[in-house]
Design a protein around this motif. Sequence first.
Motif, short mmCIF file in Angstrom:
data_model
loop_
_atom_site.label_atom_id
_atom_site.label_comp_id
_atom_site.label_asym_id
_atom_site.label_seq_id
_atom_site.Cartn_x
_atom_site.Cartn_y
_atom_site.Cartn_z
N ALA A 368 3.74 -4.62 -5.54
CA ALA A 368 2.72 -4.36 -4.51
C ALA A 368 3.05 -3.07 -3.75
CB ALA A 368 2.64 -5.54 -3.55
N ALA A 369 4.34 -2.89 -3.40
CA ALA A 369 4.73 -1.70 -2.62
C ALA A 369 4.52 -0.44 -3.46
CB ALA A 369 6.18 -1.82 -2.17
N GLU A 370 4.90 -0.50 -4.73
CA GLU A 370 4.77 0.71 -5.56
C GLU A 370 3.30 1.05 -5.81
OE1 GLU A 370 9.13 0.51 -7.72
OE2 GLU A 370 7.36 0.36 -9.01
N ALA A 371 2.46 0.02 -5.93
CA ALA A 371 1.02 0.27 -6.11
C ALA A 371 0.47 0.95 -4.86
CB ALA A 371 0.28 -1.04 -6.36
N GLN A 372 0.98 0.52 -3.70
CA GLN A 372 0.53 1.10 -2.43
C GLN A 372 0.94 2.58 -2.32
OE1 GLN A 372 -1.49 0.06 -0.36
NE2 GLN A 372 -1.07 0.90 1.67
N TRP A 373 2.17 2.92 -2.74
CA TRP A 373 2.59 4.34 -2.71
C TRP A 373 1.70 5.18 -3.62
CZ3 TRP A 373 4.95 4.66 1.45
CH2 TRP A 373 6.05 3.88 1.82
N ARG A 374 1.41 4.63 -4.82
CA ARG A 374 0.57 5.37 -5.79
C ARG A 374 -0.80 5.62 -5.20
NH1 ARG A 374 2.56 2.25 -9.74
NH2 ARG A 374 0.78 0.84 -9.71
N HIS A 375 -1.35 4.55 -4.57
CA HIS A 375 -2.69 4.63 -3.99
C HIS A 375 -2.72 5.70 -2.88
CE1 HIS A 375 -6.44 3.36 -2.17
NE2 HIS A 375 -5.80 3.23 -1.02
N LEU A 376 -1.72 5.67 -2.00
CA LEU A 376 -1.69 6.62 -0.88
C LEU A 376 -1.54 8.06 -1.39
CD1 LEU A 376 0.51 4.63 1.68
CD2 LEU A 376 -1.93 5.19 1.90
N ALA A 377 -0.67 8.26 -2.39
CA ALA A 377 -0.48 9.62 -2.92
C ALA A 377 -1.79 10.10 -3.55
CB ALA A 377 0.64 9.62 -3.95
N HIS A 378 -2.46 9.20 -4.27
CA HIS A 378 -3.73 9.55 -4.91
C HIS A 378 -4.76 9.97 -3.86
CE1 HIS A 378 -6.80 9.48 -7.99
NE2 HIS A 378 -7.57 8.77 -7.18
N GLU A 379 -4.81 9.20 -2.77
CA GLU A 379 -5.75 9.52 -1.67
C GLU A 379 -5.54 10.92 -1.12
OE1 GLU A 379 -5.46 6.85 1.62
OE2 GLU A 379 -7.19 5.67 0.97
N HIS A 380 -4.26 11.34 -1.11
CA HIS A 380 -3.94 12.67 -0.56
C HIS A 380 -3.88 13.73 -1.66
CE1 HIS A 380 -2.40 10.14 2.82
NE2 HIS A 380 -3.03 11.08 3.49
N GLY A 381 -4.25 13.38 -2.86
CA GLY A 381 -4.22 14.32 -3.98
C GLY A 381 -2.80 14.81 -4.25
N ALA A 382 -1.81 13.96 -4.03
CA ALA A 382 -0.41 14.38 -4.16
C ALA A 382 0.22 13.79 -5.42
CB ALA A 382 0.38 13.93 -2.94
N ASP A 383 1.23 14.48 -5.95
CA ASP A 383 1.97 14.01 -7.12
C ASP A 383 3.24 13.33 -6.62
OD1 ASP A 383 3.49 13.61 -9.35
OD2 ASP A 383 3.74 15.74 -9.83
N LEU A 384 3.27 11.99 -6.75
CA LEU A 384 4.39 11.19 -6.22
C LEU A 384 5.74 11.67 -6.78
CD1 LEU A 384 3.99 8.72 -4.36
CD2 LEU A 384 4.16 7.26 -6.37
N ASP A 385 5.72 12.22 -8.01
CA ASP A 385 6.97 12.61 -8.69
C ASP A 385 7.35 14.07 -8.47
OD1 ASP A 385 7.02 10.05 -9.85
OD2 ASP A 385 5.65 10.71 -11.44
N ALA A 386 6.66 14.77 -7.59
CA ALA A 386 6.92 16.21 -7.41
C ALA A 386 8.38 16.45 -7.07
CB ALA A 386 6.03 16.76 -6.30
N ARG A 387 8.90 17.60 -7.55
CA ARG A 387 10.30 17.99 -7.28
C ARG A 387 10.30 19.41 -6.72
NH1 ARG A 387 14.42 15.51 -11.23
NH2 ARG A 387 15.21 17.63 -11.31
N PRO A 388 9.98 19.57 -5.42
CA PRO A 388 9.84 20.92 -4.89
C PRO A 388 11.11 21.77 -5.02
CG PRO A 388 9.67 19.26 -3.13
CD PRO A 388 9.64 18.53 -4.43
N ALA A 389 12.28 21.14 -5.15
CA ALA A 389 13.51 21.94 -5.27
C ALA A 389 13.55 22.71 -6.59
CB ALA A 389 14.75 21.04 -5.18
#
Length: 392
Positions: A368-389
């Motif tokens: 449930a928690a991981e689905a929620q993170w995916r949903h929130l990232a999707h809402e913000h058009g963000a890539d949950l796995d991004a590695r800015p470094a």
Amino acid sequence: MRTFICDLTRAQLAAAGVRCDVALCREDLASAHDCTGCFGCWVRTPGACVMRDSLGDLGVLLARTDELTVVSRMTFGWLSPLAKRALDRSIGYLHPNFRIADGQMHHRLRYADHKLTLNFRLYGPSTEAERSCARTIAAANALNLGARLTGVRFPSNEKSAGTENDAPAVDAAERPVPARGVPRRVALVNASPRGGRSATAHLLGDLAEALPVYARMAGVDAPELVRATVRDVGALAGCDAVVLGYPLYVDALPSGMVDLLVRARDELASGARVYALANMGFYEAEQIAPSFSVIEGFCTAAGLCWSGGVAVGAGGMVLPVAKTPRMGMMRRGVSEAIDQLIMALLAGANAGAIEVRPPVPRFAYRLAAEAQWRHLAHEHGADLDARPADAG
Ligand SMILES: Cc1cc2nc3c(=O)[nH]c(=O)nc-3n(C[C@H](O)[C@H](O)[C@H](O)COP(=O)(O)O)c2cc1C
């Protein structure tokens, strides 16, 4: 690369002859903000904080660091408010999804291939209990960060052959007499940076609603309840009991709460009872125990009486189930624990450490928690796995 996070000034660090590639010193930490608990570094700009101050890219800095040294004044068994501020701002280094390590829930590593070593230097007087608490939290941090812990040192104690800088032992005759019987005035402190929208606010609200009911049933006068945040240290004046509500941040107290404790040392009446009502994102409530030891260290230093508390695991469920029946399946464990805390409060007694077992299995909470993170990232058009470094 060697990085220092240090609550001393740049000049003090230089005078100590420290050589490193990057140093975030007192000046940098003091000009930055405390974490607001928004999780923007996971779901809006993954890997970087949305606050663009001197700690905004700490997650990226850690991904480029081989050896991290944290230098802090020993503060009740862990870090000073400024050093803790930096650690709280580092969670963009981690990925919001979970892994199981040592049989417990932790975060996945955003930079899984990165090798970090970690060491702590906690200077200033300390008691053996504080040093033991610091070693426990340092080990928990290393596990969480997937880092290798290379040392937890207490420099002033080492210099003085381990005795002179020991904090003076509290004489038995000086130990505070714990407040007995029904308290007259109880402070309910919400130390969550998320304020009224937090799980902490809900848990404290539940306690505040149930307390007068229990007082009536026991035939005693309900104590006056004083609501406070970490900014209202004055509200603690004259309270003979306090309930510290907080979320676990980086295995310990949020930085703003440490700051409150430092400022509150002289506000509460000697012998006042201090209780905790803590919640956390991971599943296993026992991970909260070291933060209770920090509060106990504060109580010892301030002449107060540590009286135990409630530890709520799987805190991500607290708000989603808040409107279900108080004694229904999803809330019963937390409600009963809060009731036990209330009874201890009204009796002027020790509550012990009450760990609440989450109402759902760990795999269900995790999904449930991981689905929620995916949903929130999707809402913000963000890539949950991004590695800015990696971006240079
Ligand atoms: C900076 C930061 C650090 C955190 N560190 C931990 C941690 O070490 N262990 C844990 O279980 N949860 C951790 N969490 C998750 C919070 O404890 C969790 O989201 C909690 O339910 C928030 O409660 P609140 O709504 O009362 O603020 C952390 C969250 C943030 C923002």
